[in-house]
Design an enzyme around this catalytic site. Structure first.
Site, PDB file in Angstrom:
ATOM      1  N   HIS A 533       0.821  -1.207   0.000  1.00  0.00           N
ATOM      2  CA  HIS A 533       0.000   0.000   0.000  1.00  0.00           C
ATOM      3  C   HIS A 533       0.862   1.268   0.000  1.00  0.00           C
ATOM      4  O   HIS A 533       0.913   1.992  -0.981  1.00  0.00           O
ATOM      5  CB  HIS A 533      -0.935  -0.029   1.211  1.00  0.00           C
ATOM      6  CG  HIS A 533      -1.877   1.127   1.257  1.00  0.00           C
ATOM      7  ND1 HIS A 533      -2.487   1.545   2.418  1.00  0.00           N
ATOM      8  CD2 HIS A 533      -2.314   1.981   0.292  1.00  0.00           C
ATOM      9  CE1 HIS A 533      -3.271   2.583   2.150  1.00  0.00           C
ATOM     10  NE2 HIS A 533      -3.174   2.872   0.882  1.00  0.00           N
ATOM     11  N   HIS A 538       1.492   4.897  -2.900  1.00  0.00           N
ATOM     12  CA  HIS A 538       1.649   6.288  -2.444  1.00  0.00           C
ATOM     13  C   HIS A 538       3.034   6.853  -2.736  1.00  0.00           C
ATOM     14  O   HIS A 538       3.180   7.899  -3.368  1.00  0.00           O
ATOM     15  CB  HIS A 538       1.388   6.369  -0.935  1.00  0.00           C
ATOM     16  CG  HIS A 538      -0.046   6.278  -0.555  1.00  0.00           C
ATOM     17  ND1 HIS A 538      -0.806   7.378  -0.235  1.00  0.00           N
ATOM     18  CD2 HIS A 538      -0.877   5.218  -0.446  1.00  0.00           C
ATOM     19  CE1 HIS A 538      -2.034   6.999   0.064  1.00  0.00           C
ATOM     20  NE2 HIS A 538      -2.105   5.684  -0.059  1.00  0.00           N
ATOM     21  N   HIS A 724      -3.957   0.859  -6.452  1.00  0.00           N
ATOM     22  CA  HIS A 724      -4.226   1.469  -5.153  1.00  0.00           C
ATOM     23  C   HIS A 724      -5.617   1.087  -4.645  1.00  0.00           C
ATOM     24  O   HIS A 724      -5.793   0.784  -3.458  1.00  0.00           O
ATOM     25  CB  HIS A 724      -4.097   2.992  -5.212  1.00  0.00           C
ATOM     26  CG  HIS A 724      -4.414   3.646  -3.897  1.00  0.00           C
ATOM     27  ND1 HIS A 724      -5.616   4.268  -3.648  1.00  0.00           N
ATOM     28  CD2 HIS A 724      -3.705   3.729  -2.747  1.00  0.00           C
ATOM     29  CE1 HIS A 724      -5.625   4.716  -2.405  1.00  0.00           C
ATOM     30  NE2 HIS A 724      -4.477   4.406  -1.838  1.00  0.00           N
ATOM     31  N   ASN A 728      -6.298  -0.702  -1.058  1.00  0.00           N
ATOM     32  CA  ASN A 728      -6.744   0.276  -0.061  1.00  0.00           C
ATOM     33  C   ASN A 728      -8.171   0.052   0.426  1.00  0.00           C
ATOM     34  O   ASN A 728      -8.426  -0.024   1.620  1.00  0.00           O
ATOM     35  CB  ASN A 728      -6.631   1.702  -0.613  1.00  0.00           C
ATOM     36  CG  ASN A 728      -7.037   2.733   0.425  1.00  0.00           C
ATOM     37  OD1 ASN A 728      -6.310   2.988   1.375  1.00  0.00           O
ATOM     38  ND2 ASN A 728      -8.225   3.299   0.273  1.00  0.00           N
ATOM     39  N   ILE A 877      -6.473   8.746  -0.900  1.00  0.00           N
ATOM     40  CA  ILE A 877      -6.740   8.533   0.529  1.00  0.00           C
ATOM     41  C   ILE A 877      -5.785   7.469   1.026  1.00  0.00           C
ATOM     42  O   ILE A 877      -5.280   6.675   0.229  1.00  0.00           O
ATOM     43  CB  ILE A 877      -8.206   8.113   0.799  1.00  0.00           C
ATOM     44  CG1 ILE A 877      -8.537   8.100   2.284  1.00  0.00           C
ATOM     45  CG2 ILE A 877      -8.499   6.763   0.176  1.00  0.00           C
ATOM     46  CD1 ILE A 877      -8.606   9.441   2.927  1.00  0.00           C
TER      47      ILE A 877
END
Length: 877
Positions: A533, A538, A724, A728, A877
C-alpha cells in the site's frame, strides 16, 4: 491529420474576423466560475468583507486575453494583451456562506478582431484574499467550435502581490512543444520555470506554487531524544527511497540532516495549493485527522473501557465494537474532548445518537457469519481476493529457498519437508504438484528476517513466516503448512530456527493452528500496509507528480492524460508523513515492525522495478501466470479463479487501449517521442531526481519510442488508480475485524508445559486475543482504516473527468468515451462472475463478493462512504 484540423480551425477564425470590417473591436461575452475559500476556514467571513471593500475601492479582479496572432509590441515573442475586463457584480454575488459554493460571473471583453482567437489569458487578483478559479468560457467567438473557447483552470488565485509573475491560463488545446503557437512558447516555458521555483529558498508558503524534491527526513523528531529520531530515507545506498515534495522547513537543532516537524494538530503542511484537498475532501478527512491524534484518543478511550484494561476477554467483546456497547462514561468526558478537539472532528467521532463513542460499522467479513473468517478456505482465499492479493506466488522448487545473503544470515532455506505436508496433498506427491503448477506460497520470510531481532527487542514478539498452499480441483487454495522462523539464538549469521505447523481442527492442535495462521496474517498485514500500500502506490507515484508539474506544460498532451491520476496524492502523503508513518505515529503504534517500519520499506524499495509494476509482468514474475501470445495481455493465469488478477487484467487492458489511442493521436511515430523536449526532460528528471537512488538501474525504459511512452503511462495510471484501489478500499471490509487481520503479535507460540499453553487448552479465545493486537491499538487501528477505506463524496472514478472540456481535440474525447464504455462492460463482467457459483474465490465462506476492482465509472451520485467498490482516478486517501 491533426495538424491540418488545427490549421483549418485557425484559418476559419481568421476569415470570420476579416469579414467583419464594419467594426475594429467587438464584445466577447464570457463566464467565469469561481469559489471562495473552503467552508471550514472561519476567517473567511472577514476575508469576504475585505474583498468587498477592495471591490468598492476599485481594486478588482481583472482578466486580459492574449492574442494568438498579434505579437506584443514590447515583446514580439509573446501575444498582445487585450484590454482589461473585470468580474461583474462581485459585491452582490459573493456571499459569506457556511458552504463553499461555486459562483458564476459574467465578464465582457473588448477585443480587437485582428488579434484572432485568444490562446491564453492573464488574471490579476487585487482583492485581499484568494479564490478558486474553476474555468473561463468565451461564448459566441467567431469561428470557434460552437462559438466557444474553453479555459479549464482549477487553480487558487492569491492576491497579485504574492506572485513574482502574472498568473496565466491557456485554452484547452493540447500542443506538443514543437507545435506550440509561436506567441505562447515563451509563456509555456515561463510557467514551467515558475513551478520549478529554482530561486525559491526558505520555507515554502501556501501561495508558493513550487514543486521540488526532498528526502524523507521529516519522519523523526530528534530534538525529543534518540527514541524519536529516525534515519533519513533517500539519498544513500543504505536507505534508498523515492523523493517527496519539498516544504523548505528548517532543520532540527540536534540533527542538521532532519527537517523540523509541525505541531501534531497543525495540518497546514506545505504542498502546492492546487494539490490540496477540495473543501469537500478536507471535510471528509477531518475525522481521519482526529482519529490519528493518539495523545488525545488513548487516555479518553482507556477511561471508558471496562474489565481487563487493554485486553478483549472474548470474541464477543470485539463484536461489541459494532453494536455500540462501548459508551462514553459521562458528559464530563464529552466536554473534555470538546475542549481540545475542533467540533467538526468531534462530531465525526460521536455517532448519531450523541452518546456512543467509536461505534464502528459491521465489517463485511462478519455480515454473513461470525465464524467463517476462521476457516482455512477463507484464510487462503484472501490471498487472491482480500486486501493484499499481490504477494502470493507459485512455488517452483521444494523446499522453498531464501535469497538472503548466506554469508551474513546463514542458512535461511525452508525447513518444510514432504512428510509435513503429505497428509494434506489430496494424494499428490510434491513433484507431481510442482509439475502441475499446484503449489503456491505466501512468503514473507526474506522481507522480515533481517529486522526480526530488532523488532522482537520491542513489545512485539513475532516470526518470519512462509505459508504453503495447494491449488485444488475446484479452484480454491488449501493451506498445507505454516513455517514460523526466528533468528538463531547465537546470532543471525547462524541462520534461522523454524517450526512447522500443519492444519488441525480440534483440541489444542486446532488452537495452535489458528495461532499459526494469525502469525502469518500479522506478517501479511504489516507487509500490506508498508509495502503493497504505502511504498508501492503512495510513495512511488509522488516523484511522477513532481516531475510532471516541473517538466510538462499544462498544455502538453501527456500532462493532460496523467493529471487526473495525481489528484490529492501529494496532500495525502504529506498528512501521512505528519500523523501516520512518522516516529510514534499511528503506523508505528498499530503495525508490528514499530519504529523499524519505514526503514524496512526502504530495504524493499531497493528491489523495486518500475516496469514490473505492469500487471501482466507482475503476474509472470510471481509465477501465477505464464506467457500466452494468443490471450489478451499475452498471459494466461494458472489460477483461473484469481479475482484480483482476472478483474485487474481487464482493467489493465482497458487502460492500455485508451492510452494507446490517446498517444497515437499526438505521436505519429517514434521520432515524435524522441524529439519531444519536455518528455525528455520529464523522464530524465524522474529517473535522476524523483527516483534518483535507482537511477543507474538498467530496467528504466529509454523513452525513445511510442511503445515506451504508452507502457510507461499505462503503468502510472494503473498504479495510481486500480492497484491502489485493490490494496486500499478492502481494509475495513476485511481488517475492520482485527482478529481476521491482526497487525501485531505480543507473544510467541505457547510451548507445551507452560502457563500460556495451559491457557490455550482451557480458553482458546482469551489466549488468541492476548497474542494479537491489544484493545487500545485495535480501537485506534480500526478507526484509522475505517477512514482510509471510505470513498470521498467528491470522488472522481476511472473513466470520469472533472470537466467535459478537458481537451479541445475531438478524437481523444471520443477515445475517452470508448474507455468509459469498456469500463462499463467490465462492471457487468464482474457482477456476472460474482454471481457464478463456479468461481468460489469470488465470494468465499464469508459470502463477500469481490468488488474492489469494480470501476464504478457509471456512478455519479457522489455519495461516498464504505462501499467496498470503485476505482478512483488517483491515490487520494
Amino acid at each position: 491529420m491533426r495538424q491540418t484540423q488545427d490549421e483549418k480551425r485557425t484559418k476559419t477564425m481568421e476569415e470570420d474576423v476579416k469579414k467583419k470590417k464594419t467594426k475594429k473591436t467587438m464584445k466577447i461575452e464570457g463566464e467565469v466560475v469561481v469559489m471562495k475559500k473552503n467552508l471550514l476556514d472561519f476567517k473567511d467571513a472577514m476575508a469576504s468583507f475585505l474583498d468587498r471593500v477592495h471591490e468598492l475601492l476599485g481594486r478588482r479582479v481583472s482578466l486580459h486575453l492574449i492574442s494568438s496572432l498579434q505579437p506584443d509590441p514590447a515583446n514580439e515573442k509573446r501575444g498582445r494583451l487585450g484590454k482589461a475586463a473585470h468580474l461583474e457584480k462581485w459585491v452582490t454575488k459573493i456571499k459569506t456562506s457556511v458552504t463553499a459554493e461555486e459562483t458564476t460571473f459574467a465578464v465582457t471583453f473588448d477585443w480587437d478582431e485582428s488579434m484572432g482567437p485568444p490562446a491564453a489569458f492573464v488574471i490579476k487578483n487585487h482583492h485581499h484574499s484568494q479564490f478558486y478559479l474553476k474555468s473561463l468560457t468565451l461564448r459566441n467567438f467567431p469561428g470557434g467550435e460552437g462559438g466557444q473557447i474553453h479555459f479549464v483552470c482549477n487553480s487558487w488565485i492569491y492576491p497579485s502581490h504574492r506572485y513574482r509573475s502574472d498568473r496565466v491560463f491557456f485554452s484547452n488545446k493540447a500542443y506538443l512543444p514543437s507545435e506550440t503557437p509561436e506567441l505562447i512558447k515563451e509563456l509555456r516555458e515561463e510557467e514551467l520555470n515558475n513551478l520549478r521555483g529554482n530561486e525559491k529558498g526558505g520555507e515554502l508558503k501556501e501561495w508558493d506554487r513550487v514543486y521540488d524534491y526532498a528526502y524523507y527526513n521529516d519522519l523523526g523528531a530528534p530534538d525529543k531524544g534518540p527514541d524519536s529520531a529516525r534515519p533519513v530515507l533517500g539519498g544513500s545506498p543504505e536507505f534508498p527511497y523515492p523523493r517527496r515534495g519539498k516544504t523548505g522547513r528548517k532543520h532540527t537543532k540536534s540533527d542538521t540532516k532532519s527537517e523540523s516537524r509541525l505541531a501534531l494538530l497543525n495540518l497546514n503542511i506545505y504542498v502546492p495549493r492546487d494539490e490540496r484537498f477540495s473543501h469537500v475532501k478536507f471535510s471528509d478527512f477531518l475525522a481521519y485527522a482526529l482519529k490519528s491524534v493518539t495523545q488525545v484518543l488513548v487516555p479518553e478511550i482507556a477511561s471508558v473501557c471496562d474489565k481487563t484494561i487493554n485486553e478483549f476477554d472474548s470474541f464477543e467483546d470485539v463484536f461489541h465494537l459494532y453494536d455500540g456497547s462501548i459508551k462514553l462514561a459521562s458528559g464530563h468526558t464529552i466536554s473534555k474532548l470538546r475542549d481540545v478537539i475542533p467540533w467538526e472532528m468531534f462530531r465525526e467521532l460521536v455517532r448519531n445518537d450523541g452518546e456512543r463513542f467509536l461505534k464502528f460499522p459491521l465489517p463485511d467479513v462478519l455480515k454473513e457469519s461470525r465464524s467463517a473468517w476462521r476457516t482455512d478456505e477463507e484464510f487462503a482465499r484472501e490471498m487472491l481476493a482480500g486486501l493484499n492479493p499481490v504477494v502470493i506466488s507459485r512455488l517452483q522448487e521444494f523446499p522453498p529457498k531464501s535469497n538472503l545473503d548466506s554469508t551474513r544470515y546463514g542458512n535461511q532455506h525452508s525447513s518444510i519437508r514432504e512428510e509435513h505436508i503429505k497428509p494434506h496433498m489430496n494424494g499428490l506427491s510434491v513433484q507431481e504438484a510442482l509439475k502441475q503448477n499446484k503449489l503456491y506460497i505466501l512468503d514473507h520470510h526474506d522481507a522480515l528476517m533481517p529486522y526480526l531481532t530488532r523488532i522482537n527487542s520491542t513489545n512485539t514478539k513475532t516470526y518470519a513466516t512462509r505459508t504453503l498452499l495447494l491449488l485444488q480441483e475446484d479452484g480454491t487454495l488449501k493451506p498445507l503448512a505454516i513455517e514460523l522462523s526466528l533468528p538463531h539464538a547465537q546470532g543471525e549469521s547462524h541462520g534461522s530456527v523454524s517450526k512447522i505447523f500443519t492444519p488441525a481442527e480440534k483440541g489444542v492442535e486446532g488452537s495452535v493452528w489458528q495461532l499459526a495462521k494469525a502469525y502469518a496474517a500479522v506478517n501479511d498485514s504489516g507487509y500490506h500496509q508498508l509495502i503493497s500500500h504505502w511504498l508501492k502506490t503512495h510513495a512511488v507515484i509522488e516523484p511522477f507528480i513532481i516531475a510532471s508539474n516541473r517538466q510538462l506544460s499544462v498544455i502538453h498532451p501527456i500532462y493532460k492524460l496523467l493529471h487526473p491520476h495525481f489528484r490529492d496524492t501529494m496532500n495525502i502523503n504529506a498528512l501521512a508523513r505528519h500523523v501516520l508513518i512518522n516516529s510514534d505515529g499511528v503506523l508505528e503504534r498499530t503495525v508490528f515492525p514499530g519504529r523499524y517500519a519505514m526503514e524496512m520499506s526502504s530495504s524493499i524499495y531497493k528491489s523495486w522495478v518500475f516496469t514490473d509494476q505492469a500487471l501482466p509482468k507482475d503476474l509472470l514474475k510471481r509465477g501465477v501466470a505464464i506467457e500466452n501470445p494468443n490471450n489478451d495481455n499475452g498471459v494466461e493465469l494458472l489460477i483461473e479463479d484469481y479475482p484480483f488478477a482476472v478483474d485487474g487484467l481487464e482493467i489493465w487492458s482497458a487502460i492500455k487501449t485508451w492510452v494507446t489511442e490517446y498517444c497515437s493521436f499526438y505521436y505519429k511515430n517514434d521520432k515524435a517521442v524522441e524529439n519531444d523536449t519536455e518528455i525528455r526532460a520529464w523522464w530524465t528528471e524522474l529517473r535522476t531526481e524523483g527516483h534518483g537512488d535507482l537511477q543507474h538501474e538498467s530496467w528504466w525504459p529509454c523513452m525513445q519510442t511510442c511503445d515506451d511512452l504508452i507502457e510507461t503511462c499505462t503503468i502510472i495510471i494503473w498504479v495510481a488508480s486500480a492497484l491502489h484501489a485493490a490494496v486500499n478500499f478492502g481494509q475495513y471490509p476485511y481488517a475492520g475485524f482485527l482478529p481476521n487481520r491482526p497487525t501485531v503479535s505480543r507473544r510467541f507460540m505457547p510451548e507445551p508445559g507452560t502457563e500460556e499453553y495451559t491457557e490455550l487448552e482451557e480458553n482458546e479465545e482469551v489466549a488468541f486475543l492476548k497474542t494479537i493486537t491489544p484493545q487500545l491499538q485495535t480501537l485506534l487501528g480500526i478507526s484509522i482504516i475505517e477512514i482510509l477505506s471510505m470513498h470521498s463524496t467528491d470522488e472522481i472514478y476511472l473513466g470520469q473527468r472533472d470537466s467535459p472540456n478537458w481537451t479541445a481535440d475531438d478524437e481523444p474525447l471520443e477515445a475517452f468515451k470508448r474507455f468509459g464504455k469498456s469500463l462499463e462492460l467490465i462492471e457487468n463482467n464482474i457482477i456476472r462472475r460474482n454471481n457464478d457459483k463456479k468461481f468460489k474465490n469470488r465470494t468465499g465462506p464469508v459470502n463477500m463478493p469481490y468488488t474492489l476492482l469494480y470501476p464504478n465509472t457509471t456512478d455519479y451520485t457522489r455519495e461516498g462512504g464504505l462501499t467496498g467498490k470503485g476505482i478512483p482516478n488517483s491515490v487520494s486517501i
